[in-house]
Design a protein around this motif. Structure first.
Motif, PDB file in Angstrom:
ATOM      1  N   ILE A 171      -6.609  -6.171   3.195  1.00 56.85           N
ATOM      2  CA  ILE A 171      -6.476  -7.176   2.134  1.00 56.85           C
ATOM      3  C   ILE A 171      -6.677  -8.567   2.721  1.00 56.85           C
ATOM      4  CG2 ILE A 171      -4.906  -8.134   0.390  1.00 56.85           C
ATOM      5  CD1 ILE A 171      -3.346  -5.409   0.620  1.00 56.85           C
ATOM      6  N   ASP A 172      -7.534  -9.365   2.087  1.00 57.22           N
ATOM      7  CA  ASP A 172      -7.649 -10.784   2.433  1.00 57.22           C
ATOM      8  C   ASP A 172      -6.444 -11.490   1.796  1.00 57.22           C
ATOM      9  OD1 ASP A 172      -8.144 -13.528   2.446  1.00 57.22           O
ATOM     10  OD2 ASP A 172     -10.308 -13.265   2.302  1.00 57.22           O
ATOM     11  N   ASN A 173      -5.463 -11.799   2.620  1.00 52.51           N
ATOM     12  CA  ASN A 173      -4.189 -12.332   2.114  1.00 52.51           C
ATOM     13  C   ASN A 173      -4.319 -13.764   1.599  1.00 52.51           C
ATOM     14  OD1 ASN A 173      -1.293 -12.100   1.746  1.00 52.51           O
ATOM     15  ND2 ASN A 173      -1.052 -13.430   3.550  1.00 52.51           N
ATOM     16  N   ARG A 174      -5.445 -14.402   1.848  1.00 57.33           N
ATOM     17  CA  ARG A 174      -5.670 -15.759   1.334  1.00 57.33           C
ATOM     18  C   ARG A 174      -6.277 -15.714  -0.067  1.00 57.33           C
ATOM     19  NH1 ARG A 174      -5.127 -20.421   3.650  1.00 57.33           N
ATOM     20  NH2 ARG A 174      -7.315 -21.005   3.787  1.00 57.33           N
ATOM     21  N   ARG A 175      -7.023 -14.663  -0.385  1.00 53.31           N
ATOM     22  CA  ARG A 175      -7.769 -14.617  -1.643  1.00 53.31           C
ATOM     23  C   ARG A 175      -7.332 -13.528  -2.595  1.00 53.31           C
ATOM     24  NH1 ARG A 175     -13.624 -13.591  -1.110  1.00 53.31           N
ATOM     25  NH2 ARG A 175     -13.178 -12.465   0.811  1.00 53.31           N
ATOM     26  N   THR A 176      -6.504 -12.588  -2.135  1.00 58.73           N
ATOM     27  CA  THR A 176      -6.189 -11.418  -2.956  1.00 58.73           C
ATOM     28  C   THR A 176      -4.686 -11.185  -2.989  1.00 58.73           C
ATOM     29  OG1 THR A 176      -8.305 -10.446  -2.306  1.00 58.73           O
ATOM     30  CG2 THR A 176      -6.682  -8.957  -3.264  1.00 58.73           C
ATOM     31  N   LEU A 177      -4.148 -11.066  -4.201  1.00 65.49           N
ATOM     32  CA  LEU A 177      -2.736 -10.700  -4.361  1.00 65.49           C
ATOM     33  C   LEU A 177      -2.611  -9.182  -4.300  1.00 65.49           C
ATOM     34  CD1 LEU A 177      -3.014 -12.973  -7.270  1.00 65.49           C
ATOM     35  CD2 LEU A 177      -0.855 -13.241  -6.063  1.00 65.49           C
ATOM     36  N   HIS A 178      -1.449  -8.714  -3.860  1.00 63.79           N
ATOM     37  CA  HIS A 178      -1.207  -7.276  -3.887  1.00 63.79           C
ATOM     38  C   HIS A 178       0.170  -6.993  -4.454  1.00 63.79           C
ATOM     39  CE1 HIS A 178       0.448  -8.553   0.007  1.00 63.79           C
ATOM     40  NE2 HIS A 178       1.257  -7.506  -0.068  1.00 63.79           N
ATOM     41  N   GLY A 179       0.328  -5.777  -4.937  1.00 64.62           N
ATOM     42  CA  GLY A 179       1.612  -5.325  -5.468  1.00 64.62           C
ATOM     43  C   GLY A 179       1.616  -3.812  -5.407  1.00 64.62           C
ATOM     44  N   ARG A 180       2.645  -3.193  -5.976  1.00 64.61           N
ATOM     45  CA  ARG A 180       2.645  -1.729  -5.994  1.00 64.61           C
ATOM     46  C   ARG A 180       3.334  -1.243  -7.256  1.00 64.61           C
ATOM     47  NH1 ARG A 180       7.024  -1.736  -1.425  1.00 64.61           N
ATOM     48  NH2 ARG A 180       8.885  -1.629  -2.703  1.00 64.61           N
ATOM     49  N   THR A 181       2.946  -0.041  -7.656  1.00 61.05           N
ATOM     50  CA  THR A 181       3.566   0.572  -8.832  1.00 61.05           C
ATOM     51  C   THR A 181       4.926   1.153  -8.413  1.00 61.05           C
ATOM     52  OG1 THR A 181       2.483   2.697  -8.437  1.00 61.05           O
ATOM     53  CG2 THR A 181       1.289   1.098  -9.802  1.00 61.05           C
ATOM     54  N   PRO A 182       5.828   1.350  -9.371  1.00 56.56           N
ATOM     55  CA  PRO A 182       7.176   1.840  -9.014  1.00 56.56           C
ATOM     56  C   PRO A 182       7.142   3.220  -8.358  1.00 56.56           C
ATOM     57  CG  PRO A 182       7.129   1.007 -11.269  1.00 56.56           C
ATOM     58  CD  PRO A 182       5.704   1.061 -10.804  1.00 56.56           C
ATOM     59  N   PHE A 183       8.117   3.475  -7.521  1.00 62.92           N
ATOM     60  CA  PHE A 183       8.300   4.804  -6.937  1.00 62.92           C
ATOM     61  C   PHE A 183       9.760   4.925  -6.521  1.00 62.92           C
ATOM     62  CE2 PHE A 183       9.001   4.206  -2.375  1.00 62.92           C
ATOM     63  CZ  PHE A 183       8.681   2.874  -2.224  1.00 62.92           C
ATOM     64  N   ALA A 184      10.210   6.177  -6.337  1.00 63.80           N
ATOM     65  CA  ALA A 184      11.576   6.417  -5.860  1.00 63.80           C
ATOM     66  C   ALA A 184      11.590   7.285  -4.601  1.00 63.80           C
ATOM     67  CB  ALA A 184      12.402   7.089  -6.959  1.00 63.80           C
ATOM     68  N   ASP A 185      10.499   7.955  -4.303  1.00 67.00           N
ATOM     69  CA  ASP A 185      10.422   8.903  -3.191  1.00 67.00           C
ATOM     70  C   ASP A 185      10.867   8.250  -1.873  1.00 67.00           C
ATOM     71  OD1 ASP A 185       9.772  10.744  -1.287  1.00 67.00           O
ATOM     72  OD2 ASP A 185       7.672  10.953  -1.865  1.00 67.00           O
ATOM     73  N   PRO A 186      11.971   8.712  -1.275  1.00 62.16           N
ATOM     74  CA  PRO A 186      12.450   8.070  -0.037  1.00 62.16           C
ATOM     75  C   PRO A 186      11.549   8.339   1.166  1.00 62.16           C
ATOM     76  CG  PRO A 186      13.807   9.988  -0.560  1.00 62.16           C
ATOM     77  CD  PRO A 186      12.857   9.813  -1.700  1.00 62.16           C
ATOM     78  N   GLU A 187      10.597   9.269   1.033  1.00 61.28           N
ATOM     79  CA  GLU A 187       9.729   9.624   2.164  1.00 61.28           C
ATOM     80  C   GLU A 187       8.458   8.788   2.231  1.00 61.28           C
ATOM     81  OE1 GLU A 187      10.746  11.762   4.458  1.00 61.28           O
ATOM     82  OE2 GLU A 187      12.590  11.924   3.307  1.00 61.28           O
ATOM     83  N   ARG A 188       8.224   7.918   1.243  1.00 60.72           N
ATOM     84  CA  ARG A 188       7.009   7.076   1.291  1.00 60.72           C
ATOM     85  C   ARG A 188       7.028   6.231   2.566  1.00 60.72           C
ATOM     86  NH1 ARG A 188       5.217   1.740  -0.271  1.00 60.72           N
ATOM     87  NH2 ARG A 188       3.305   1.704  -1.515  1.00 60.72           N
ATOM     88  N   ARG A 189       5.885   6.174   3.222  1.00 58.64           N
ATOM     89  CA  ARG A 189       5.836   5.447   4.485  1.00 58.64           C
ATOM     90  C   ARG A 189       4.448   4.850   4.714  1.00 58.64           C
ATOM     91  NH1 ARG A 189       8.613   5.680   9.649  1.00 58.64           N
ATOM     92  NH2 ARG A 189       7.153   5.825  11.384  1.00 58.64           N
ATOM     93  N   LEU A 190       4.406   3.538   4.880  1.00 62.15           N
ATOM     94  CA  LEU A 190       3.189   2.833   5.267  1.00 62.15           C
ATOM     95  C   LEU A 190       3.497   2.069   6.553  1.00 62.15           C
ATOM     96  CD1 LEU A 190       2.053   0.985   1.973  1.00 62.15           C
ATOM     97  CD2 LEU A 190       1.772   3.376   2.537  1.00 62.15           C
ATOM     98  N   LEU A 191       2.454   1.692   7.250  1.00 65.71           N
ATOM     99  CA  LEU A 191       2.595   0.752   8.365  1.00 65.71           C
ATOM    100  C   LEU A 191       1.782  -0.477   8.015  1.00 65.71           C
ATOM    101  CD1 LEU A 191       2.070   3.248  11.324  1.00 65.71           C
ATOM    102  CD2 LEU A 191       4.238   2.454  10.356  1.00 65.71           C
ATOM    103  N   ARG A 192       2.329  -1.635   8.313  1.00 64.49           N
ATOM    104  CA  ARG A 192       1.627  -2.882   7.992  1.00 64.49           C
ATOM    105  C   ARG A 192       1.347  -3.658   9.269  1.00 64.49           C
ATOM    106  NH1 ARG A 192       5.356  -6.597   4.982  1.00 64.49           N
ATOM    107  NH2 ARG A 192       6.038  -7.159   7.061  1.00 64.49           N
TER     108      ARG A 192
END
Ligand SMILES: [Fe+2]
Length: 235
Positions: free
Chosen positions: A207-228
């Motif tokens: 994501i170009d953090n200067r030109r693009t906004l980001h968000g996420r849809t709701p979730f409850a799953d405690p196992e969701r995992r991303l690395l940033r």
């Protein structure tokens, strides 16, 4: 990762403000490999460890505190740019999908250009655009990063150079005209055409953090995992 795939993603990132890599090689045997993560990330910039003291930040539900920052809790995240509370936010964000949620948590993307177009269609949109271009906006850093952020002078949300800076829930004190502009801006965000990316293990969302906004849809799953990994574009 083949050089041609990185080159294609770099071109897409420059042209439209975001890019997607599939089946990226950072999950040998299903487990994230930090060296592989950083090897891919450095195709898009120089990793930053400014907030949190590390280059790779895990995004996973770790708390049920409603006031916790997006990366530490479940639930949705409204459109925002990262590190908006710094005078200079990092230029690029790479999100590495380790494990998608089984009940949502998709990434939403929205470019500055599409937001401005949507805002012009809103009642009082032009007035809001004028206020959003003024350097009168401030943001409070999340508790977890508050020590890292120095005092920042007020900034514009939409300076008119193609960039955007925004997060609604930690905006500083608003005078009534600003509060009105913030409400119109949020309405523009709801009406603008966003891109929705479902997650698959091995995806890298750039994501170009200067030109693009980001968000996420709701979730409850405690196992969701991303690395940033946040990155500086100058290397
Ligand atoms: Fe974010």
């Amino acid at each position: 990762m083949r050089e041609t795939e990185i080159a294609r993603a770099q071109e897409e990132l420059a042209a439209r403000g975001w890019a997607l890599l599939n089946d990226a090689p950072f999950l040998p045997h299903g487990r994230p490999d930090p060296e592989g993560v950083l090897r891919i990330a450095t195709g898009f910039g120089r990793p930053s460890d400014r907030d949190g003291g590390r280059e790779i930040w895990t995004i996973a539900p770790r708390t049920t505190r409603p006031g916790a920052t997006f990366s530490m809790r479940a639930g949705g995240a409204a459109f925002h740019t990262d590190a908006q509370y710094h005078s200079r936010p990092e230029d690029v964000i790479c999100l590495f999908v380790v494990r998608p949620a089984d009940d949502g948590g998709d990434t939403m993307l929205l470019t500055e250009r599409d937001v401005v177009t949507a805002l012009r269609r809103e009642p009082a949109g032009e007035t809001a655009l004028e206020r959003l271009a003024q350097p009168v906006w401030t943001w409070t850093p999340p508790d977890v990063f508050s020590k890292a952020a120095a005092a920042v002078p007020p900034m514009p949300v939409l300076p008119g150079d193609g960039t955007v800076r925004w997060r609604r829930d930690n905006l500083g004190p608003l005078r009534p005209p600003q509060a009105q502009a913030a409400t119109v801006f949020e309405s523009g965000l709801r009406h603008a055409p966003a891109v929705r990316l479902c997650h698959h293990p091995g995806d890298v969302i750039v994501i170009d953090n200067r030109r693009t906004l980001h968000g996420r849809t709701p979730f409850a799953d405690p196992e969701r995992r991303l690395l940033r990994v946040r990155l500086w574009a100058d290397r």
